[in-house]
Write a protein that holds these residues in place. Structure first.
Motif, short mmCIF file in Angstrom:
data_model
loop_
_atom_site.label_atom_id
_atom_site.label_comp_id
_atom_site.label_asym_id
_atom_site.label_seq_id
_atom_site.Cartn_x
_atom_site.Cartn_y
_atom_site.Cartn_z
N SER A 82 -31.29 -20.46 2.14
CA SER A 82 -31.31 -21.76 1.46
C SER A 82 -32.47 -22.64 1.88
O SER A 82 -32.77 -23.64 1.22
N GLY A 83 -33.13 -22.28 2.98
CA GLY A 83 -34.19 -23.12 3.53
C GLY A 83 -33.71 -24.03 4.64
O GLY A 83 -34.52 -24.61 5.37
N THR A 84 -32.39 -24.13 4.81
CA THR A 84 -31.79 -24.94 5.88
C THR A 84 -30.79 -24.08 6.64
O THR A 84 -29.85 -23.55 6.04
N LYS A 85 -30.96 -23.96 7.94
CA LYS A 85 -30.04 -23.16 8.75
C LYS A 85 -28.62 -23.71 8.63
O LYS A 85 -28.40 -24.90 8.74
N GLY A 86 -27.69 -22.81 8.39
CA GLY A 86 -26.30 -23.21 8.30
C GLY A 86 -25.86 -23.66 6.92
O GLY A 86 -24.68 -23.98 6.73
N VAL A 103 -19.13 -17.53 6.62
CA VAL A 103 -18.91 -18.41 7.77
C VAL A 103 -20.17 -19.24 7.97
O VAL A 103 -21.26 -18.70 8.20
N LEU A 104 -20.01 -20.56 7.88
CA LEU A 104 -21.12 -21.49 8.04
C LEU A 104 -21.07 -22.10 9.43
O LEU A 104 -20.04 -22.64 9.85
N THR A 105 -22.18 -22.01 10.15
CA THR A 105 -22.34 -22.70 11.43
C THR A 105 -23.45 -23.73 11.23
O THR A 105 -24.64 -23.37 11.19
N PRO A 106 -23.09 -25.00 11.03
CA PRO A 106 -24.09 -26.02 10.68
C PRO A 106 -25.28 -26.03 11.63
O PRO A 106 -25.12 -26.01 12.85
N GLY A 107 -26.47 -26.04 11.04
CA GLY A 107 -27.69 -26.09 11.82
C GLY A 107 -28.07 -24.80 12.48
O GLY A 107 -29.11 -24.72 13.16
N THR A 108 -27.26 -23.75 12.29
CA THR A 108 -27.53 -22.49 13.00
C THR A 108 -27.64 -21.29 12.07
O THR A 108 -28.68 -20.63 12.00
N SER A 109 -26.56 -20.96 11.35
CA SER A 109 -26.55 -19.71 10.60
C SER A 109 -25.50 -19.71 9.51
O SER A 109 -24.58 -20.54 9.49
N VAL A 110 -25.65 -18.75 8.60
CA VAL A 110 -24.64 -18.39 7.61
C VAL A 110 -24.39 -16.90 7.77
O VAL A 110 -25.35 -16.11 7.79
N GLY A 271 -34.66 -20.83 8.14
CA GLY A 271 -33.80 -21.16 7.02
C GLY A 271 -33.85 -20.15 5.89
O GLY A 271 -33.02 -20.21 4.98
N ARG A 272 -34.82 -19.24 5.94
CA ARG A 272 -34.98 -18.25 4.86
C ARG A 272 -34.92 -16.81 5.40
O ARG A 272 -35.22 -15.87 4.66
N ILE A 273 -34.53 -16.65 6.64
CA ILE A 273 -34.52 -15.33 7.28
C ILE A 273 -33.19 -14.63 6.99
O ILE A 273 -32.12 -15.23 7.09
N VAL A 274 -33.27 -13.34 6.62
CA VAL A 274 -32.09 -12.54 6.32
C VAL A 274 -32.06 -11.34 7.26
O VAL A 274 -32.99 -10.53 7.29
N THR A 316 -26.71 -12.01 8.24
CA THR A 316 -26.85 -13.30 8.90
C THR A 316 -28.11 -13.99 8.39
O THR A 316 -29.21 -13.41 8.44
N LEU A 317 -27.96 -15.22 7.93
CA LEU A 317 -29.09 -16.02 7.47
C LEU A 317 -29.37 -17.10 8.50
O LEU A 317 -28.47 -17.82 8.91
N THR A 318 -30.63 -17.18 8.93
CA THR A 318 -31.01 -18.18 9.94
C THR A 318 -32.30 -18.87 9.53
O THR A 318 -33.02 -18.43 8.64
#
Length: 318
Positions: A82-86, A103-110, A271-274, A316-318
């Motif tokens: 998404s461009g934004t972590k979490g 599972v969303l971890t705000p500011g960290t990962s999806v 924010g765009r890493i898969v 995991t998206l970070t």
């Protein structure tokens, strides 16, 4: 005479349905639920035709009755965060419809992992011009593909309940949630590992392997994921057998095939890493080498196995 309907006027909206309201239209909007897709196909009237098979005193065609009707939407989305972590990506409803939990971890990962129970369904609007098709109760299967010098994509096939299409007002769509991807390369795809070994690779695919089936019965019509059989395919440059032996890794009739972890990561912008991991994979039968640009390559296949259950892969998206 009316103007023709232009094929490149397509609008696709997809939104998750509430878990306790299967098949109830959640009314996706252009502002929140627009999909940026490629290679799109919509089949509005899949099913069977049952012939009446009447005994008549003359020859001629027989009328058939359409039964068990359902819709199918197929297309690709670019695999980028998404461009934004979490923060969930715009394609979140699609992978969740493939029997995955978010599972969303705000500011960290999806994180996305497979689930067996509590699987979500989606509604999809498919517009061409002002003609609108509506798919409800959709569940899906998908394949993630990362090819060298290509854009990583998630290709989904959504099967859902049949509805009669109608004319509708075209919504304004907001595509700002869709971020620009990076093409896969040495610089942008830093992890490509089998059994902890860094390979030179040509491609990677994870087939989520969802067995999606319509069940059209009395008092209930629905689409279910009745089973899953995931698979992974990779094409790598051959290495000495002392580094990796694909025949030994596949096992034999008397030896249990050893389990190997697989990890692929794409993207270098926060924010765009898969990252895709399958920690317990068994390699399939080694079919032999192939040549590309006078270099030996190995096409390898794997089955990601569950350990405790619903843990055969993780994105995991970070």
């Amino acid at each position: 005479m009316a103007e023709p309907i232009r094929w490149n006027s397509k609008i696709i909206l997809i939104k998750a349905e509430p878990l306790n309201a299967y098949g109830l239209d959640p009314t996706p909007t252009g502002a929140a639920n627009a999909m940026l897709m490629t290679n799109v196909q919509f089949q509005p009237m899949e099913g069977q035709e049952v012939s009446r098979n009447l005994e008549l005193p003359y020859q001629g065609a027989q009328e058939s009755i359409n039964v068990g009707l359902y819709c199918v939407l197929t297309g690709d989305v670019e695999l980028v965060g998404s461009g934004t972590k979490g923060t969930a990506p715009a394609w979140s409803p699609l992978i969740r419809a493939c029997g995955a939990a978010e599972v969303l971890t705000p500011g960290t990962s999806v994180e996305y992992t497979p689930i067996t129970d509590g699987q979500e369904s989606v509604a999809a609007y498919f517009l061409v011009g002002t003609n609108r098709y509506v798919l409800l109760g959709g569940r899906a299967t998908g394949t993630i593909t990362v090819n060298a010098a290509g854009i990583p994509v998630l290709r989904v096939t959504i099967t859902g309940l049949f509805t009669i299409p109608e004319v509708a007002v075209r919504p304004a769509v907001d595509m700002t949630k869709w971020k620009k991807p990076q093409a896969a390369s040495k610089a942008t795809t830093p992890k490509y590992k089998i059994a902890g070994i860094d390979f030179v690779g040509r491609d990677f695919s994870l087939n989520l392997g969802c067995d999606v089936q319509p069940r059209m019965l009395f008092n209930q019509e629905r689409v279910l994921i009745v089973d899953k059989a995931e698979s992974i395919a990779m094409t790598v440059e051959a290495v000495p057998f002392t580094t990796y032996n694909p025949v030994a890794r596949a096992g034999s009739a008397t030896d249990e095939a050893p389990r190997v972890p697989i990890e692929v990561e794409h993207g270098t912008i926060a924010g765009r890493i898969v990252n895709i991991k399958a920690d317990t994979c068994v390699q399939g039968r080694f079919a032999g080498s192939q040549e590309n640009q006078k270099i030996e390559e190995w096409p390898l296949t794997f089955v990601p196995l569950p350990t405790a259950g619903n843990d055969q892969w993780k994105i995991t998206l970070t």
